[in-house]
Design an enzyme around this catalytic site. Structure first.
Site, PDB file in Angstrom:
ATOM      1  N   HIS A 111       0.824  -1.209   0.000  1.00 11.27           N
ATOM      2  CA  HIS A 111       0.000   0.000   0.000  1.00 11.27           C
ATOM      3  C   HIS A 111       0.856   1.256   0.000  1.00 11.27           C
ATOM      4  O   HIS A 111       2.062   1.211   0.202  1.00 11.27           O
ATOM      5  CB  HIS A 111      -0.974  -0.003   1.178  1.00 11.27           C
ATOM      6  CG  HIS A 111      -0.331   0.031   2.534  1.00 11.27           C
ATOM      7  ND1 HIS A 111       0.165   1.186   3.102  1.00 11.27           N
ATOM      8  CD2 HIS A 111      -0.114  -0.955   3.433  1.00 11.27           C
ATOM      9  CE1 HIS A 111       0.653   0.907   4.300  1.00 11.27           C
ATOM     10  NE2 HIS A 111       0.506  -0.390   4.517  1.00 11.27           N
ATOM     11  N   CYS A 127       2.782  -4.971   6.749  1.00 17.98           N
ATOM     12  CA  CYS A 127       2.516  -4.665   5.338  1.00 17.98           C
ATOM     13  C   CYS A 127       3.789  -4.203   4.633  1.00 17.98           C
ATOM     14  O   CYS A 127       4.812  -3.966   5.263  1.00 17.98           O
ATOM     15  CB  CYS A 127       1.452  -3.577   5.220  1.00 17.98           C
ATOM     16  SG  CYS A 127      -0.203  -4.174   5.605  1.00 17.98           S
TER      17      CYS A 127
END
Length: 169
Positions: A111, A127
């Protein structure tokens, strides 16, 4: 009649590929947590390389080969109830979720960020974080189903691509 339909679907369907995956030429992503780099491979060559932030100690980025299963523009940040597009949203402008630890692309992902200075560091909750401009490029290039390898290695992206079948020698 239904069995004939299933047999035809099995032969022509892109969701039931025959043989090993990836095949040279297929889109493929490699994330090397040692070098904080992500490589996007397509058509048998490394097309893009980006610097990334990864999981901090105790919340390490899961390693293994995964599948991109969710893509979202201006993703909503559930943990802190922050809507997509809000400047306080730590997920940035794009989310590419992958199926690590059987989470179906809803927990772990590639992301963007509202903190570009964090790129290159171990700061995430597991992440893979890119600058918004970089994740926007990647988002447009990869289809759902793209394989994502997350590894820790001293090897080059080319060596990892060859070793994992995304690049030819």
């Amino acid at each position: 009649m239904f069995s004939i339909f299933l047999a035809v679907l099995y032969v022509i369907s892109p969701i039931w590929p025959l043989g090993e995956n990836p095949l040279v030429g297929d889109p493929y992503i490699i994330v090397n947590t040692t070098s904080h780099e992500l490589a996007f491979i397509d058509d048998g060559e490394v097309k893009q390389q980006f610097e990334v932030a990864i999981g901090k100690n105790g919340e390490d980025t899961p390693q293994g080969e995964f599948t991109a299963s969710v893509k979202a523009k201006n993703p909503y940040y559930r943990k802190m109830d922050i809507p997509g597009g809000d400047e306080k949203n730590p997920l940035g402008t794009r989310w590419i979720g992958f199926d690590a630890k059987e989470t179906d692309g809803r927990v772990y992902g590639i992301h963007g960020t509202n903190r570009p200075s964090s790129i290159g560091h171990n700061v995430t909750n597991g992440c893979i974080r890119l600058k918004n401009a970089d994740v926007e490029i990647l988002f447009e290039e990869i289809p759902l189903g793209t394989r994502i390898l997350v590894t820790s290695s001293e090897k080059s992206m080319e060596e990892l691509g060859i070793e994992n079948g995304a690049l030819s020698r």
